[in-house]
Design a protein around this motif. Structure first.
Motif, PDB file in Angstrom:
ATOM      1  N   LEU A 107      42.829  25.895  35.318  1.00  0.00           N
ATOM      2  CA  LEU A 107      42.723  27.248  34.758  1.00  0.00           C
ATOM      3  C   LEU A 107      42.413  28.304  35.808  1.00  0.00           C
ATOM      4  CD1 LEU A 107      40.852  26.464  31.430  1.00  0.00           C
ATOM      5  CD2 LEU A 107      43.262  26.984  31.769  1.00  0.00           C
ATOM      6  N   ALA A 108      41.810  27.901  36.921  1.00  0.00           N
ATOM      7  CA  ALA A 108      41.376  28.879  37.925  1.00  0.00           C
ATOM      8  C   ALA A 108      42.500  29.829  38.358  1.00  0.00           C
ATOM      9  CB  ALA A 108      40.765  28.166  39.121  1.00  0.00           C
ATOM     10  N   PRO A 109      43.718  29.329  38.638  1.00  0.00           N
ATOM     11  CA  PRO A 109      44.766  30.259  39.076  1.00  0.00           C
ATOM     12  C   PRO A 109      45.046  31.351  38.051  1.00  0.00           C
ATOM     13  CG  PRO A 109      45.459  27.989  39.389  1.00  0.00           C
ATOM     14  CD  PRO A 109      44.179  27.947  38.629  1.00  0.00           C
ATOM     15  N   PHE A 110      45.058  30.972  36.751  1.00  0.00           N
ATOM     16  CA  PHE A 110      45.345  31.957  35.723  1.00  0.00           C
ATOM     17  C   PHE A 110      44.208  32.965  35.603  1.00  0.00           C
ATOM     18  CE2 PHE A 110      47.602  28.063  34.532  1.00  0.00           C
ATOM     19  CZ  PHE A 110      48.899  28.560  34.578  1.00  0.00           C
ATOM     20  N   THR A 115      37.227  17.244  33.516  1.00  0.00           N
ATOM     21  CA  THR A 115      36.829  17.483  34.903  1.00  0.00           C
ATOM     22  C   THR A 115      37.845  18.330  35.661  1.00  0.00           C
ATOM     23  OG1 THR A 115      37.770  15.325  35.368  1.00  0.00           O
ATOM     24  CG2 THR A 115      35.372  15.459  35.244  1.00  0.00           C
ATOM     25  N   THR A 116      39.028  18.507  35.119  1.00  0.00           N
ATOM     26  CA  THR A 116      40.051  19.255  35.859  1.00  0.00           C
ATOM     27  C   THR A 116      40.396  20.586  35.197  1.00  0.00           C
ATOM     28  OG1 THR A 116      41.812  18.089  34.705  1.00  0.00           O
ATOM     29  CG2 THR A 116      41.130  17.181  36.802  1.00  0.00           C
ATOM     30  N   TYR A 117      39.676  20.961  34.126  1.00  0.00           N
ATOM     31  CA  TYR A 117      39.963  22.250  33.486  1.00  0.00           C
ATOM     32  C   TYR A 117      39.871  23.379  34.504  1.00  0.00           C
ATOM     33  CZ  TYR A 117      39.651  20.101  28.853  1.00  0.00           C
ATOM     34  OH  TYR A 117      39.858  19.333  27.740  1.00  0.00           O
ATOM     35  N   ALA A 118      38.795  23.354  35.302  1.00  0.00           N
ATOM     36  CA  ALA A 118      38.600  24.436  36.279  1.00  0.00           C
ATOM     37  C   ALA A 118      39.778  24.490  37.245  1.00  0.00           C
ATOM     38  CB  ALA A 118      37.299  24.216  37.046  1.00  0.00           C
ATOM     39  N   LEU A 119      40.226  23.326  37.676  1.00  0.00           N
ATOM     40  CA  LEU A 119      41.337  23.243  38.624  1.00  0.00           C
ATOM     41  C   LEU A 119      42.600  23.863  38.045  1.00  0.00           C
ATOM     42  CD1 LEU A 119      42.296  21.875  41.313  1.00  0.00           C
ATOM     43  CD2 LEU A 119      42.987  19.960  39.914  1.00  0.00           C
ATOM     44  N   ILE A 151      42.117  33.830  37.957  1.00  0.00           N
ATOM     45  CA  ILE A 151      42.142  34.703  39.131  1.00  0.00           C
ATOM     46  C   ILE A 151      43.287  35.712  39.015  1.00  0.00           C
ATOM     47  CG2 ILE A 151      42.544  34.732  41.634  1.00  0.00           C
ATOM     48  CD1 ILE A 151      41.060  31.991  41.679  1.00  0.00           C
ATOM     49  N   ALA A 152      44.451  35.264  38.518  1.00  0.00           N
ATOM     50  CA  ALA A 152      45.589  36.168  38.362  1.00  0.00           C
ATOM     51  C   ALA A 152      45.251  37.264  37.347  1.00  0.00           C
ATOM     52  CB  ALA A 152      46.819  35.393  37.904  1.00  0.00           C
ATOM     53  N   LEU A 153      44.582  36.883  36.248  1.00  0.00           N
ATOM     54  CA  LEU A 153      44.190  37.872  35.243  1.00  0.00           C
ATOM     55  C   LEU A 153      43.228  38.898  35.835  1.00  0.00           C
ATOM     56  CD1 LEU A 153      43.696  35.898  31.916  1.00  0.00           C
ATOM     57  CD2 LEU A 153      45.272  37.784  32.365  1.00  0.00           C
ATOM     58  N   LEU A 154      42.213  38.396  36.564  1.00  0.00           N
ATOM     59  CA  LEU A 154      41.236  39.291  37.179  1.00  0.00           C
ATOM     60  C   LEU A 154      41.925  40.239  38.153  1.00  0.00           C
ATOM     61  CD1 LEU A 154      38.085  37.115  37.919  1.00  0.00           C
ATOM     62  CD2 LEU A 154      38.237  39.163  36.507  1.00  0.00           C
ATOM     63  N   GLY A 155      42.808  39.669  38.978  1.00  0.00           N
ATOM     64  CA  GLY A 155      43.522  40.482  39.964  1.00  0.00           C
ATOM     65  C   GLY A 155      44.374  41.530  39.275  1.00  0.00           C
ATOM     66  N   GLY A 156      45.095  41.122  38.216  1.00  0.00           N
ATOM     67  CA  GLY A 156      45.931  42.054  37.471  1.00  0.00           C
ATOM     68  C   GLY A 156      45.098  43.176  36.866  1.00  0.00           C
ATOM     69  N   PHE A 157      43.933  42.803  36.335  1.00  0.00           N
ATOM     70  CA  PHE A 157      43.019  43.780  35.748  1.00  0.00           C
ATOM     71  C   PHE A 157      42.599  44.806  36.803  1.00  0.00           C
ATOM     72  CE2 PHE A 157      38.561  44.901  34.804  1.00  0.00           C
ATOM     73  CZ  PHE A 157      38.764  45.568  33.608  1.00  0.00           C
ATOM     74  N   CYS A 158      42.243  44.318  38.004  1.00  0.00           N
ATOM     75  CA  CYS A 158      41.827  45.218  39.088  1.00  0.00           C
ATOM     76  C   CYS A 158      42.971  46.157  39.466  1.00  0.00           C
ATOM     77  CB  CYS A 158      41.390  44.421  40.318  1.00  0.00           C
ATOM     78  SG  CYS A 158      39.842  43.568  40.069  1.00  0.00           S
ATOM     79  N   VAL A 159      44.178  45.601  39.581  1.00  0.00           N
ATOM     80  CA  VAL A 159      45.339  46.422  39.952  1.00  0.00           C
ATOM     81  C   VAL A 159      45.553  47.521  38.920  1.00  0.00           C
ATOM     82  CG1 VAL A 159      47.848  46.389  40.182  1.00  0.00           C
ATOM     83  CG2 VAL A 159      46.482  44.624  41.282  1.00  0.00           C
TER      84      VAL A 159
END
Lengths: 156, 184
Positions: A105-108, A99-103, A110-118
């Motif tokens: 893993l979400a930061p990582f 039940t807490t996987y999303a909690l 989001i960081a990956l997505l953000g890094g990809f966009c940058v």
């Protein structure tokens, strides 16, 4: 006098709600109790640890933590007891489970997505002239021809 | 790649929209804490009766004997919403088929006795929890709180706050009906 004052300043800690009558005589147990209660969330004044909360339930829980430590419980057993009564909610450090996987893993993610966009943005701004298609040999000839005529003053 | 990126703002807008739709839903209470005791047997506790009003105390043995559903109401004389809730519970006990048991939370026996004398005592049994320890066992965060226990002594429902609104009453009745239906 000044030295005493400085010593007192360094001895000052953040205000805690722990009252004198709650403190255990054994300093080792007391420090464990403080660590545990700093990690337990108060269920009344949510988002505050029971260590700093003034609510009645928080005091009860602090006393309970100390009581169990005195009875010989390990830190794990104290946490387990609290979770069995109040659920994972009381832990400031939620466990790693389905039940807490999303909690967790979400930061990582989001960081990956953000890094990809940058990276995408920087790569596009660095493309420069080599990204523009070059002229074919025929087009080069025509272009040279046109420039030549223009500089000669003749027209097409 | 470029064609894919065109949809990026739309995706972001959809994500923000969904988060807002979920987060701003008036039915969602961000302060509500999921109860750890739902589906669990009644915790171990043993409370004496309130001194001065006679009657019986409350302990774990009073649950799971096949009679049910049971409504456990945690109350205190110093709790103002409990006063409002008291009338609702009194009426419910008369009209509906269930047993109402009480836990008198962190209350002085004389204050609780005076309160019950003034308002009437709809409870079949009341345990006096002066220290609040039984309250911790039940995982309560304040008063009033109400639990529904089925005939097998399993906690099936928890309500935090006073049962005064029609909506609260309806959810409680539904939980009681479900707990009663599971028995047969």
């Amino acid at each position: 006098m000044i030295r005493l004052f400085i010593i007192l300043i360094f001895m000052a800690t953040s205000a805690a709600a722990v009252e004198p009558d709650e403190i255990l005589s054994d300093p080792a147990l007391e420090s464990r109790a403080r660590d545990i209660s700093a990690n337990l969330r108060c269920v009344v004044c949510q988002n505050e640890p029971i260590d700093t909360s003034n609510s009645g339930v928080a005091r009860d829980l602090r006393l309970l933590v100390r009581e169990r430590l005195v009875a010989g419980d390990t830190d794990e057993q104290v946490y387990d007891y609290m979770v069995s009564r109040y659920g994972d909610y009381v832990l400031f450090n939620p466990p790693w489970k389905s039940t807490t996987y999303a909690l967790w893993l979400a930061p990582f993610v989001i960081a990956l997505l953000g890094g990809f966009c940058v990276i995408m943005v920087f790569r596009r701004s660095n493309v420069g002239p080599e990204g523009v298609a070059t002229l074919t040999a025929d087009e080069e000839d025509i272009f040279a021809d046109v420039t030549k005529r223009n500089t000669d003053g003749t027209t097409l | 790649m470029k064609r894919f990126l065109i949809f990026l703002p739309l995706c972001v807008a959809i994500v923000i929209g969904l988060a807002g739709w979920w987060g701003l839903n008036p039915d969602r209470d961000p302060n509500s804490i999921p109860s750890a005791l739902i589906g669990q047997p009644v915790p171990a506790f043993d409370l004496p009766a309130i001194e001065g009003i006679g009657g019986l105390g409350l302990s774990t043995q009073d649950f799971g004997d096949g009679s049910g559903p049971i409504l456990v109401n945690v109350f205190a004389s110093w709790c103002v919403p409990c006063r409002a809730e008291h009338a609702v519970l009194t009426r419910m006990v008369r009209e509906d088929n269930f047993a109402l048991l009480g836990i008198n939370y962190k209350d002085k026996p004389e204050a609780a006795a005076a309160w019950l004398t003034e308002l009437g005592n709809p409870y079949g049994r009341i345990g006096s929890d002066e220290t609040g320890r039984a309250g911790v066992e039940w995982g309560i965060s304040g008063v009033p709180e109400t639990f529904v226990v089925d005939a097998n002594g399993i906690i099936v429902f928890r309500f935090v706050g006073p049962i005064t609104s029609d909506a609260a009453l309806a959810t409680l009745r539904k939980a009681l009906a479900q707990a009663g239906a599971d028995k047969s």
